[in-house]
Design a protein around this motif. Structure first.
Motif, mmCIF file in Angstrom:
data_model
loop_
_atom_site.group_PDB
_atom_site.id
_atom_site.type_symbol
_atom_site.label_atom_id
_atom_site.label_comp_id
_atom_site.label_asym_id
_atom_site.label_seq_id
_atom_site.Cartn_x
_atom_site.Cartn_y
_atom_site.Cartn_z
ATOM 1 N N ASP A 436 6.232 25.698 -70.336
ATOM 2 C CA ASP A 436 7.610 25.566 -70.825
ATOM 3 C C ASP A 436 8.281 24.280 -70.359
ATOM 4 O OD1 ASP A 436 7.445 28.115 -72.029
ATOM 5 O OD2 ASP A 436 7.875 29.054 -70.084
ATOM 6 N N MET A 437 8.101 23.937 -69.061
ATOM 7 C CA MET A 437 8.827 22.809 -68.459
ATOM 8 C C MET A 437 8.023 21.506 -68.432
ATOM 9 S SD MET A 437 11.647 24.325 -67.579
ATOM 10 C CE MET A 437 12.478 23.399 -66.288
ATOM 11 N N GLY A 438 6.746 21.571 -68.833
ATOM 12 C CA GLY A 438 5.883 20.396 -68.695
ATOM 13 C C GLY A 438 5.244 20.392 -67.317
ATOM 14 N N GLU A 439 6.089 20.334 -66.285
ATOM 15 C CA GLU A 439 5.631 20.474 -64.902
ATOM 16 C C GLU A 439 6.623 21.361 -64.156
ATOM 17 O OE1 GLU A 439 3.358 16.633 -63.227
ATOM 18 O OE2 GLU A 439 5.423 16.185 -63.781
ATOM 19 N N ARG A 440 6.101 22.135 -63.208
ATOM 20 C CA ARG A 440 7.002 22.901 -62.341
ATOM 21 C C ARG A 440 6.802 22.416 -60.904
ATOM 22 N NH1 ARG A 440 2.683 26.151 -62.900
ATOM 23 N NH2 ARG A 440 1.926 27.282 -61.084
ATOM 24 N N VAL A 441 7.851 22.522 -60.119
ATOM 25 C CA VAL A 441 7.812 22.054 -58.732
ATOM 26 C C VAL A 441 7.097 23.091 -57.868
ATOM 27 C CG1 VAL A 441 9.182 21.304 -56.750
ATOM 28 C CG2 VAL A 441 9.963 20.779 -59.074
ATOM 29 N N VAL A 442 6.024 22.644 -57.195
ATOM 30 C CA VAL A 442 5.262 23.526 -56.301
ATOM 31 C C VAL A 442 5.248 22.911 -54.906
ATOM 32 C CG1 VAL A 442 2.994 24.522 -55.795
ATOM 33 C CG2 VAL A 442 3.788 24.390 -58.155
ATOM 34 N N ALA A 443 5.594 23.701 -53.900
ATOM 35 C CA ALA A 443 5.516 23.258 -52.503
ATOM 36 C C ALA A 443 4.262 23.860 -51.874
ATOM 37 C CB ALA A 443 6.753 23.699 -51.731
ATOM 38 N N VAL A 444 3.436 22.996 -51.290
ATOM 39 C CA VAL A 444 2.238 23.453 -50.569
ATOM 40 C C VAL A 444 2.495 23.183 -49.090
ATOM 41 C CG1 VAL A 444 -0.260 23.333 -50.417
ATOM 42 C CG2 VAL A 444 0.864 22.776 -52.580
ATOM 43 N N VAL A 445 2.544 24.242 -48.319
ATOM 44 C CA VAL A 445 3.019 24.155 -46.933
ATOM 45 C C VAL A 445 1.903 24.493 -45.950
ATOM 46 C CG1 VAL A 445 4.603 25.208 -45.253
ATOM 47 C CG2 VAL A 445 5.418 24.650 -47.559
ATOM 48 N N GLN A 446 1.820 23.679 -44.888
ATOM 49 C CA GLN A 446 0.919 23.967 -43.765
ATOM 50 C C GLN A 446 1.784 24.505 -42.629
ATOM 51 O OE1 GLN A 446 -1.594 20.663 -42.515
ATOM 52 N NE2 GLN A 446 -1.472 21.336 -40.386
ATOM 53 N N ASP A 479 3.208 27.775 -51.808
ATOM 54 C CA ASP A 479 1.878 28.216 -51.394
ATOM 55 C C ASP A 479 1.581 27.694 -49.992
ATOM 56 O OD1 ASP A 479 1.559 29.382 -53.881
ATOM 57 O OD2 ASP A 479 0.506 27.661 -54.736
ATOM 58 N N PHE A 480 0.587 28.297 -49.344
ATOM 59 C CA PHE A 480 0.259 27.916 -47.965
ATOM 60 C C PHE A 480 -1.188 27.442 -47.859
ATOM 61 C CE2 PHE A 480 3.696 31.066 -47.585
ATOM 62 C CZ PHE A 480 4.613 30.291 -46.896
ATOM 63 N N ARG A 481 -1.418 26.495 -46.952
ATOM 64 C CA ARG A 481 -2.749 25.978 -46.661
ATOM 65 C C ARG A 481 -2.882 25.834 -45.151
ATOM 66 N NH1 ARG A 481 -3.028 26.402 -51.341
ATOM 67 N NH2 ARG A 481 -3.965 25.115 -52.975
ATOM 68 N N GLU A 482 -4.091 26.075 -44.654
ATOM 69 C CA GLU A 482 -4.335 25.893 -43.224
ATOM 70 C C GLU A 482 -4.261 24.405 -42.869
ATOM 71 O OE1 GLU A 482 -7.333 27.672 -39.825
ATOM 72 O OE2 GLU A 482 -7.654 28.118 -41.936
ATOM 73 N N GLN A 483 -4.654 23.542 -43.827
ATOM 74 C CA GLN A 483 -4.639 22.093 -43.597
ATOM 75 C C GLN A 483 -4.367 21.399 -44.925
ATOM 76 O OE1 GLN A 483 -5.702 21.000 -40.293
ATOM 77 N NE2 GLN A 483 -4.750 19.089 -40.843
ATOM 78 N N LEU A 484 -3.463 20.426 -44.920
ATOM 79 C CA LEU A 484 -3.233 19.626 -46.114
ATOM 80 C C LEU A 484 -4.200 18.446 -46.117
ATOM 81 C CD1 LEU A 484 0.655 19.425 -46.561
ATOM 82 C CD2 LEU A 484 -0.966 20.963 -47.657
ATOM 83 N N PRO A 485 -4.551 17.940 -47.303
ATOM 84 C CA PRO A 485 -5.475 16.802 -47.360
ATOM 85 C C PRO A 485 -4.782 15.487 -47.010
ATOM 86 C CG PRO A 485 -4.804 17.409 -49.580
ATOM 87 C CD PRO A 485 -4.177 18.413 -48.651
ATOM 88 N N ARG A 486 -4.402 15.375 -45.746
ATOM 89 C CA ARG A 486 -3.709 14.172 -45.288
ATOM 90 C C ARG A 486 -4.657 13.310 -44.462
ATOM 91 N NH1 ARG A 486 1.651 12.593 -44.851
ATOM 92 N NH2 ARG A 486 2.497 14.647 -45.283
ATOM 93 N N GLU A 487 -4.711 12.023 -44.799
ATOM 94 C CA GLU A 487 -5.512 11.071 -44.029
ATOM 95 C C GLU A 487 -4.872 10.905 -42.648
ATOM 96 O OE1 GLU A 487 -7.904 9.343 -42.588
ATOM 97 O OE2 GLU A 487 -8.653 8.997 -44.605
ATOM 98 N N LEU A 488 -5.674 10.591 -41.641
ATOM 99 C CA LEU A 488 -5.139 10.418 -40.283
ATOM 100 C C LEU A 488 -4.159 9.257 -40.198
ATOM 101 C CD1 LEU A 488 -8.403 11.025 -38.241
ATOM 102 C CD2 LEU A 488 -6.470 12.575 -38.476
ATOM 103 N N THR A 489 -4.175 8.383 -41.199
ATOM 104 C CA THR A 489 -3.241 7.262 -41.228
ATOM 105 C C THR A 489 -1.879 7.670 -41.773
ATOM 106 O OG1 THR A 489 -4.119 6.707 -43.401
ATOM 107 C CG2 THR A 489 -5.061 5.554 -41.533
ATOM 108 N N GLY A 490 -1.712 8.946 -42.112
ATOM 109 C CA GLY A 490 -0.416 9.421 -42.608
ATOM 110 C C GLY A 490 -0.358 9.589 -44.110
ATOM 111 N N LYS A 491 -1.332 9.033 -44.833
ATOM 112 C CA LYS A 491 -1.323 9.126 -46.295
ATOM 113 C C LYS A 491 -1.752 10.524 -46.728
ATOM 114 C CE LYS A 491 -0.901 4.565 -47.216
ATOM 115 N NZ LYS A 491 0.334 3.945 -47.087
ATOM 116 N N LEU A 492 -1.056 11.038 -47.728
ATOM 117 C CA LEU A 492 -1.341 12.367 -48.252
ATOM 118 C C LEU A 492 -2.095 12.229 -49.567
ATOM 119 C CD1 LEU A 492 -0.741 15.427 -47.808
ATOM 120 C CD2 LEU A 492 1.332 15.088 -49.156
#
Length: 512
Positions: A436-446, A479-492
Motif C-alpha cells: 500500500d505505502m511502497g515502503e513501510r518503516v521497520v526498526a531492527v533493534v539489538q 523486530d529484534f536481532r542478537e547482532q546487527l550487521p555493523r562493521e567494527l568501523t561503525g558502518k552499518l
C-alpha cells in the motif's frame, strides 16, 4: 616525515604498543622491518605503481607492512578481516594485487581465498611471512618512493569500490602531508602524543591517523579488538593523550555501569576525535560531560574530496553539527546540482580547492562520474543542510532514504532516538516493501540483553518514540536481532537488512 627519521633521533622510543599483550615495537625496529618489507616486494618483482594487499587482524606487523609499502611506492589495499572469502577474492581481482599478506589466525578464510584467487601469492604471519621477511636485508631499497593507500568502500549499498588516488606528487618518503599539518594545528597532536587506536586498522581513519602520529613521532597504542571497559583501562594504563572513536564506541562505554565508568582515570585525554558515522546529540552531550571538552569531530570520506571540523565548544553552541568546511568548499545542492539557501536540505557536495588530489573509483568510471555534479563538485552521497554561519548538519545518506506513501523519511533521526533508550544496544531503521505505502518503516533493534527481545519491549519502544516523532515516521514494525550487521568501523550494512526483508516479502507474495 617517515618513521625512519625518528629511528635515527629516538630509536628506542615505542612506535607501536599492542594494548592487550603489551608487545612493543620501537622506531628502530619499525624502520628495520619496513625496510625488509620493501626489500621483499622488490625481490618478488613488485615495483613502483603496483598494488599489494593485506588482510590482517590488528596485528603487531600491520604498520611494519604499511610503512614498508610506503617506502616501495605501491598502492596498498587493507582488506577487512571480517569479509567472506568470495568478498576478499573479489577485492584482490578488482585491485590487481600482486601479493596478499595475511595471518595464520585467519587461515580458514584465507585458505578458501587461495582457491578462489590462485593468481595472488600469500604470505601469512605465524606461518611463513616472518621467515620470508627475516631473509631480507634491513637496509633501504635503492628506489625508495612514497606509496599511497587504496582502500575499498565498505559496500554498505553495493559491491565495494576501491578509492584510488595518484601516488604523491613529491616522491620523497619523508615528505609531510596535509593530514600531518591538520593533526598538529587543528588537533594539537605532537611528538609526545600517546594515541589509542581502538578500531580495525584496515579502515581509512585508523590507518591514516595512526600513520600520521608515526610521522609526527608519537606512540600508537593498538587495541587488538574493542571492548568498552578495556578501552578505559588502556587510557588509564598508557596515559593516552589522543584517540579516535566512532559513535558506537561511545554508546557502549556510556552503557557500562556507572561504577565501572568512574573507576578509570581518563584525565590525560586531550583530544578524542570521532567520525565515520553520525553521533546522536544526547550521546555526544553525555561524552562531553564525562570526558570534558576534548571531543573533536570531523566529516570526511576515504575519497579525500573535502572535510569539515568542529570542536566541543563550537558543538555545544551548534548541537548536532559536524562543523564548517576545513578542506574543499562546502555546497548543499538540489537535484539539478545547484546551491540551495541556508537551512534547506539537499545533497552535500565539496568543491575542490588548490592542491587537493583527485580521486577515482577503481574500475568504475560510471560511479566516479556519478559522484560529481555539473560543476565538477563531488559528493559522498550524504544529505544535510548548512546554516547561515556555514555549519553543516547531516540528515542521512541519500541511499538510506525511505519513501513511504510519497513522504521522504530519513532513518537517522529514528535511530538516534532508539539508541538513547536504556535497553537498546544498537538500532537500524530501514524501508521494507509494502503493497500500500511502497515502503513501510521497520526498526531492527539489538537489545542490550537479548532476553528483553519481547513484544513488551517493542510496545515500550513504540511508546518511547511516539511523543518524539511525527506519525508518518513511526516504525510500523519493531523486530529484534542478537547482532546487527555493523562493521567494527561503525558502518552499518543496511543493504543486508533491506535485502532480507525484500526477499521475505517476495517469498510471501509468491506464496499468496
Amino acid at each position: 616525515m617517515h618513521p625512519s627519521v625518528h629511528a635515527r633521533t629516538t630509536p628506542d622510543k615505542p612506535a607501536i604498543i599492542m594494548a592487550g599483550s603489551g608487545e612493543t615495537i620501537s622506531y628502530a625496529e619499525l624502520d628495520r622491518r619496513s625496510n625488509q618489507v620493501a626489500q621483499l616486494l622488490r625481490a618478488r618483482g613488485i615495483g613502483i605503481g603496483d598494488t599489494v594487499a593485506m588482510c590482517l587482524e590488528n596485528h603487531p606487523w600491520f604498520f611494519c607492512l604499511a610503512w614498508g609499502f610506503q617506502r616501495a611506492g605501491v598502492h596498498y589495499v587493507g582488506i577487512s578481516s571480517r569479509l567472506t572469502a568470495p568478498e576478499t577474492a573479489y577485492i584482490l581481482a578488482d585491485s590487481g594485487a600482486k601479493i596478499l599478506f595475511g595471518s595464520a589466525y585467519l587461515a580458514p578464510a584465507l585458505d578458501e581465498v587461495a582457491t578462489l584467487a590462485p593468481q595472488v601469492p600469500q604470505l601469512r604471519f605465524g606461518l611463513d611471512a616472518e621467515h620470508a621477511l627475516a631473509a631480507m636485508p634491513n637496509t633501504p631499497i635503492a628506489d625508495e618512493r612514497a606509496g599511497a593507500d587504496m582502500l575499498y568502500s565498505s559496500g554498505t549499498t553495493g559491491q565495494p569500490k576501491g578509492v584510488k588516488i595518484p601516488l604523491p606528487a613529491d616522491p620523497a618518503i619523508d615528505a609531510t602531508n596535509v593530514l600531518v599539518q591538520l593533526a598538529m594545528m587543528a588537533y594539537g597532536i605532537n611528538a609526545d602524543a600517546v594515541y589509542l587506536s581502538p578500531a580495525p586498522l584496515y579502515h581509512a581513519a585508523p590507518l591514516r591517523w595512526s600513520m600520521t602520529v608515526h610521522k609526527i613521532g608519537g606512540t600508537v597504542v593498538v587495541m587488538e579488538r574493542f571492548d568498552p571497559e578495556a578501552a578505559l583501562a588502556a587510557i588509564e594504563k598508557y596515559k593516552i593523550t589522543d584517540s579516535q572513536f566512532v559513535p558506537t564506541h561511545f554508546v557502549r562505554m556510556l552503557k557500562l555501569p556507572e561504577d565501572v565508568r568512574k573507576k578509570y582515570d581518563v584525565s590525560t585525554l586531550k583530544c578524542a576525535i570521532h567520525a565515520a558515522a553520525p553521533c546522536p546529540v544526547p550521546i555526544k552531550q553525555a561524552m562531553i560531560e564525562w570526558w570534558g571538552p576534548v571531543l573533536f569531530e570531523y566529516y570526511a570520506g576515504t575519497e579525500g574530496n573535502g572535510s569539515t571540523f568542529i570542536t566541543s565548544a563550537e558543538w555545544l553552541g551548534k548541537p548536532g553539527s559536524v562543523g564548517k568546511a576545513l578542506s574543499g568548499i562546502l555546497h548543499i545542492c538540489d537535484e539539478n546540482g545547484d546551491d540551495v539557501p541556508p537551512g534547506t536540505e539537499g545533497q552535500v557536495f565539496f568543491e575542490p580547492t588548490e592542491g587537493m588530489m583527485p580521486f577515482e573509483y577503481h574500475n568504475d568510471p560510471a560511479k566516479t562520474a556519478d559522484a560529481k555534479n555539473k560543476h565538477g563538485w563531488s559528493s559522498l552521497g550524504d544529505v544535510g543542510y548548512m546554516d547561515s554561519d556555514g555549519y553543516l548538519f547531516l540528515t542521512d545518506r541519500k541511499s538510506f532514504m525511505i519513501i513511504s506513501g510519497g513522504v521522504n523519511i530519513y532513518p537517522q533521526e529514528i535511530e538516534n532516538l532508539l539508541i538513547t533508550h536504556p535497553k537498546v544496544a544498537d538500532a537500524a531503521v530501514i524501508g521494507a516493501p509494502d503493497p500500500d505505502m511502497g515502503e513501510r518503516v521497520v526498526a531492527v533493534v539489538q537489545p542490550l540483553d537479548i532476553a528483553d527481545a519481547t513484544p513488551q519491549l517493542a510496545e515500550e519502544l513504540a511508546a518511547y518514540l511516539a511523543p518524539q516523532l511525527s506519525r508518518v515516521k513511526m516504525p510500523r514494525q519493531i523486530d529484534f536481532r542478537e547482532q546487527l550487521p555493523r562493521e567494527l568501523t561503525g558502518k552499518l550494512y543496511k543493504r543486508l537488512l533491506r535485502d532480507e526483508y525484500k526477499q521475505a516479502y517476495e517469498k510471501a507474495q509468491a506464496g499468496a
